[in-house]
Design a protein around this motif. Structure first.
Motif, PDB file in Angstrom:
ATOM      1  N   TRP A   1      23.725   1.402  23.536  1.00 16.51           N
ATOM      2  CA  TRP A   1      22.400   0.902  23.870  1.00 16.51           C
ATOM      3  C   TRP A   1      22.522  -0.525  24.383  1.00 16.51           C
ATOM      4  CZ3 TRP A   1      17.243   2.695  23.331  1.00 16.51           C
ATOM      5  CH2 TRP A   1      17.133   4.014  22.906  1.00 16.51           C
TER       6      TRP A   1
ATOM      7  N   ALA B   1      13.484  -0.142  20.256  1.00 16.18           N
ATOM      8  CA  ALA B   1      13.828   1.259  20.482  1.00 16.18           C
ATOM      9  C   ALA B   1      14.163   1.920  19.152  1.00 16.18           C
ATOM     10  CB  ALA B   1      15.012   1.367  21.441  1.00 16.18           C
ATOM     11  N   SER B   2      14.029   3.223  19.116  1.00 15.88           N
ATOM     12  CA  SER B   2      14.418   4.001  17.948  1.00 15.88           C
ATOM     13  C   SER B   2      15.427   5.052  18.368  1.00 15.88           C
ATOM     14  CB  SER B   2      13.203   4.663  17.298  1.00 15.88           C
ATOM     15  OG  SER B   2      12.556   5.516  18.232  1.00 15.88           O
ATOM     16  N   GLN B   3      16.238   5.490  17.426  1.00 12.86           N
ATOM     17  CA  GLN B   3      17.292   6.452  17.724  1.00 12.86           C
ATOM     18  C   GLN B   3      16.682   7.748  18.277  1.00 12.86           C
ATOM     19  OE1 GLN B   3      19.718   7.377  14.373  1.00 12.86           O
ATOM     20  NE2 GLN B   3      21.380   8.224  15.578  1.00 12.86           N
TER      21      GLN B   3
ATOM     22  N   SER C   1      15.142   7.978  21.130  1.00 17.92           N
ATOM     23  CA  SER C   1      14.086   7.704  22.098  1.00 17.92           C
ATOM     24  C   SER C   1      14.684   7.335  23.448  1.00 17.92           C
ATOM     25  CB  SER C   1      13.189   6.574  21.596  1.00 17.92           C
ATOM     26  OG  SER C   1      13.889   5.340  21.633  1.00 17.92           O
ATOM     27  N   GLY C   2      13.839   7.271  24.445  1.00 17.10           N
ATOM     28  CA  GLY C   2      14.261   6.817  25.762  1.00 17.10           C
ATOM     29  C   GLY C   2      14.047   5.320  25.893  1.00 17.10           C
TER      30      GLY C   2
ATOM     31  N   VAL D   1      12.484   1.688  26.210  1.00 21.61           N
ATOM     32  CA  VAL D   1      11.300   1.118  25.578  1.00 21.61           C
ATOM     33  C   VAL D   1      11.041  -0.261  26.167  1.00 21.61           C
ATOM     34  CG1 VAL D   1      10.312   0.290  23.401  1.00 21.61           C
ATOM     35  CG2 VAL D   1      11.654   2.395  23.437  1.00 21.61           C
TER      36      VAL D   1
ATOM     37  N   GLN E   1      17.413   0.448  26.511  1.00 20.04           N
ATOM     38  CA  GLN E   1      17.675   1.814  26.940  1.00 20.04           C
ATOM     39  C   GLN E   1      19.084   2.240  26.542  1.00 20.04           C
ATOM     40  OE1 GLN E   1      17.857   0.981  31.525  1.00 20.04           O
ATOM     41  NE2 GLN E   1      19.210   2.718  31.107  1.00 20.04           N
TER      42      GLN E   1
END
Length: 339
Positions: free
Chosen positions: A26, A144-146, A148-149, A151, A183
């Motif tokens: 990420w 962002a969260s694991q 997810s696309g 943010v 991202q």
């Protein structure tokens, strides 16, 4: 024995997938794009470069646009419009009556919930202001969260304040876009570009290919009348043209041992171009049927491309130079997001 072997293989596969998930890279991306006034004599392409914005991820529209969800079924179509309180309602009713089943309530930014069963026909579009603000960010700090696309982050989470202040003070520079997002990075084959657009919408004056919109033709098109009253009929509401943004295109970032960035952007500027007269004007000025159509200097929306492919290093600030614009970009390492 075979059962133990099967269990061992299954465990190895599960551990492999788990390690791949943990190894997902990420990054945090910050971009600043500005326009510069130059005296460049370079000849730009006649048509805009191809930008595949239809498959790009759009982080800007939900921030600057007014969302409109169009829904239709066999009984009655309904266009859902969000008001200032984030409630939605049918914008129009059809000849068969109002479609109350499709009317929904949306509050506090929650996802749209539709009671109608034909939700697969829902299409979200946006109405935009005539000028997009240069600073794009979420209303509050975001992460962002694991799984997810990409943010979009808040403007306060960016780190380019001093760079923007310095570049803005230079004569002839004007900010177009500044935004920051997080991202996951994949290889080139699995990468999805980010849609970037900013500045003025020229769709009221120019076609996408740069030709000027003839105002007389627009006026005649708007005069879809009912009898001789000169009023537009209720069934012929004009469709809003697609925006022609001052800056539009995509930024694609992918990871293949190194980080790579690909830009496919068009900067639009008003100018003049030698073009044939319009059909009606040409017929009035033609001296013979065999004569070539006359050409005159006509207002034209030029398209200036920023198309580059560059290998970059993380955490370094990179500058993409261009006679008419500039891009500052930094791709920062970040920790794996939490679930």
């Amino acid at each position: 024995m075979l059962r133990q072997l099967a269990v061992s293989i299954a465990t190895l596969i599960a551990l492999s997938h788990s390690s791949l998930a943990r190894a997902e890279a990420w990054f945090e991306v910050e971009v600043y794009i500005f326009e510069r006034q130059s005296q460049s004599t370079e000849q730009w392409p006649m048509a805009p470069i191809e930008t595949k914005t239809n498959r790009a991820i759009d982080l800007i529209s939900p921030v600057v646009g007014q969302a409109v969800v169009s829904m239709s079924n066999e009984s009655a179509p309904c266009t859902l419009v969000y008001d200032a309180d984030a409630n939605s309602h049918c914008a129009e009713s059809t000849s068969t009556g109002t479609n109350t089943d499709a009317t929904t309530e949306m509050s506090n930014g929650d996802a749209l919930a539709v009671s109608d069963t034909s939700t697969s026909n829902a299409v979200t579009s946006y109405r935009y202001p005539s000028v997009i603000p240069s600073e794009i960010g979420s209303g509050s700090q975001a992460y962002a969260s694991q799984g997810s696309g990409p943010v979009l982050l808040a403007s306060s989470q960016g780190q380019f304040a001093s760079i923007i202040n310095s570049l803005s003070r230079e004569r002839g520079n004007r900010s177009l876009l500044h935004m920051t997002w997080q991202q996951p990075m994949t290889g080139k084959s699995g990468s999805v570009p980010i849609r970037l657009f900013a500045g003025k919408d020229y769709s009221a004056s120019y076609h996408f290919d740069g030709r000027q919109i003839v105002q007389q033709a627009m006026a005649s098109a708007m005069q879809s009348t009912n009898g001789t009253t000169g009023m537009m009929t209720e069934t012929s509401a004009p469709l809003l043209p697609s925006p022609v943004w001052q800056l539009d295109g995509t930024l694609n970032i992918y990871l293949s041992h190194y980080l790579y960035i690909e830009t496919a952007l068009n900067l639009r500027k008003e100018g003049r171009k030698l073009m044939p007269l319009a059909t009606d004007e040409a017929s009035m000025n033609a001296t013979s049927t065999a004569a070539a159509p006359a050409k005159v200097m006509t207002p034209y929306l030029m398209s200036i491309p920023l198309e580059q492919n560059r290998r970059v290093k993380s955490d370094e600030i990179h500058y993409l130079d261009h006679p008419e614009m500039g891009m500052v970009i930094q791709i920062r390492k970040m920790a794996q997001p939490n679930a």
